[in-house]
Scaffold this motif. Structure first.
Motif, PDB file in Angstrom:
ATOM      1  N   LYS A  58       0.919  -1.362   0.010  1.00  0.00           N
ATOM      2  CA  LYS A  58      -0.136   0.003   0.090  1.00  0.00           C
ATOM      3  C   LYS A  58       0.852   1.324   0.193  1.00  0.00           C
ATOM      4  O   LYS A  58       0.542   2.172  -0.823  1.00  0.00           O
ATOM      5  CB  LYS A  58      -1.053  -0.085   1.222  1.00  0.00           C
ATOM      6  N   LEU A  59       1.619   1.500   0.791  1.00  0.00           N
ATOM      7  CA  LEU A  59       2.198   2.681   1.356  1.00  0.00           C
ATOM      8  C   LEU A  59       3.268   3.103   0.053  1.00  0.00           C
ATOM      9  O   LEU A  59       3.528   4.245   0.041  1.00  0.00           O
ATOM     10  CB  LEU A  59       2.968   2.761   2.646  1.00  0.00           C
ATOM     11  N   GLN A  60       3.976   2.314  -0.309  1.00  0.00           N
ATOM     12  CA  GLN A  60       4.955   2.634  -1.170  1.00  0.00           C
ATOM     13  C   GLN A  60       4.547   3.444  -2.733  1.00  0.00           C
ATOM     14  O   GLN A  60       5.079   4.063  -3.356  1.00  0.00           O
ATOM     15  CB  GLN A  60       5.728   1.183  -1.916  1.00  0.00           C
ATOM     16  N   LYS A  68      12.123   2.730 -10.720  1.00  0.00           N
ATOM     17  CA  LYS A  68      11.803   1.552 -10.922  1.00  0.00           C
ATOM     18  C   LYS A  68      11.567   0.388  -9.666  1.00  0.00           C
ATOM     19  O   LYS A  68      11.978   0.824  -8.707  1.00  0.00           O
ATOM     20  CB  LYS A  68      12.633   0.756 -11.883  1.00  0.00           C
ATOM     21  N   GLY A  69      10.858  -0.596  -9.868  1.00  0.00           N
ATOM     22  CA  GLY A  69      10.517  -1.754  -8.672  1.00  0.00           C
ATOM     23  C   GLY A  69       9.739  -1.194  -7.758  1.00  0.00           C
ATOM     24  O   GLY A  69       9.282  -1.894  -6.871  1.00  0.00           O
ATOM     25  N   LYS A  70       8.601  -0.447  -8.198  1.00  0.00           N
ATOM     26  CA  LYS A  70       7.320  -0.571  -7.545  1.00  0.00           C
ATOM     27  C   LYS A  70       6.271  -1.477  -7.914  1.00  0.00           C
ATOM     28  O   LYS A  70       5.809  -1.193  -8.914  1.00  0.00           O
ATOM     29  CB  LYS A  70       6.920   1.178  -7.497  1.00  0.00           C
ATOM     30  N   GLU A  71       6.173  -2.474  -7.004  1.00  0.00           N
ATOM     31  CA  GLU A  71       5.173  -3.613  -7.396  1.00  0.00           C
ATOM     32  C   GLU A  71       4.879  -4.060  -6.028  1.00  0.00           C
ATOM     33  O   GLU A  71       5.550  -4.092  -5.262  1.00  0.00           O
ATOM     34  CB  GLU A  71       5.634  -4.470  -8.387  1.00  0.00           C
ATOM     35  N   LYS A  72       3.603  -4.567  -5.914  1.00  0.00           N
ATOM     36  CA  LYS A  72       3.211  -5.414  -4.808  1.00  0.00           C
ATOM     37  C   LYS A  72       3.779  -6.742  -4.883  1.00  0.00           C
ATOM     38  O   LYS A  72       4.130  -7.319  -5.527  1.00  0.00           O
ATOM     39  CB  LYS A  72       1.510  -5.446  -4.926  1.00  0.00           C
ATOM     40  N   LEU A  73       3.821  -7.152  -3.439  1.00  0.00           N
ATOM     41  CA  LEU A  73       4.219  -8.464  -3.047  1.00  0.00           C
ATOM     42  C   LEU A  73       3.019  -9.489  -3.840  1.00  0.00           C
ATOM     43  O   LEU A  73       1.883  -9.187  -3.836  1.00  0.00           O
ATOM     44  CB  LEU A  73       4.212  -8.739  -1.595  1.00  0.00           C
TER      45      LEU A  73
END
Length: 103
Positions: A58-60, A68-73
């Motif tokens: 959520k928070l990211q 780059k690299g913004k994805e959910k688990l």
């Protein structure tokens, strides 16, 4: 500059939210008679895991960093981490009771 702001934000989130949740969990543990010297660290690990999952899912996406690299688990990873966290939250009371029984 955005990366530094995001790192400061992460430290504040983990510091403030972790402290508040830790105070609540430790209060509950003390009220039910958990030996905090031996088992209190398990609750802290559980809180850190929950905060990690909350940040990654959520928070990211609401911060300053937009690289780059913004994805959910993945859902399975989130579920496994949450179940481990719940296990660590429930372990101190159970271990405390078992210690009382077998002494």
């Amino acid at each position: 500059m955005r990366v530094i702001l995001e790192l400061i934000r992460i430290v504040l989130i983990f510091g403030i939210a972790g402290s508040i949740i830790s105070i609540i969990v430790n209060g509950i543990y003390i009220n039910i008679g958990v030996n905090m010297n031996q088992y209190g660290w398990l609750g802290s690990i559980a809180i850190l895991i929950l905060l990690f999952v909350w940040y990654r899912n959520k928070l990211q996406f609401s911060g300053w960093y937009s690289g780059k690299g913004k994805e959910k688990l993945p859902k399975t990873a989130s579920r496994i981490l949450i179940m481990c966290s719940l296990f660590f939250l429930c372990a101190p009371p159970v271990l405390s009771v078992l210690q009382m029984i077998f002494q």
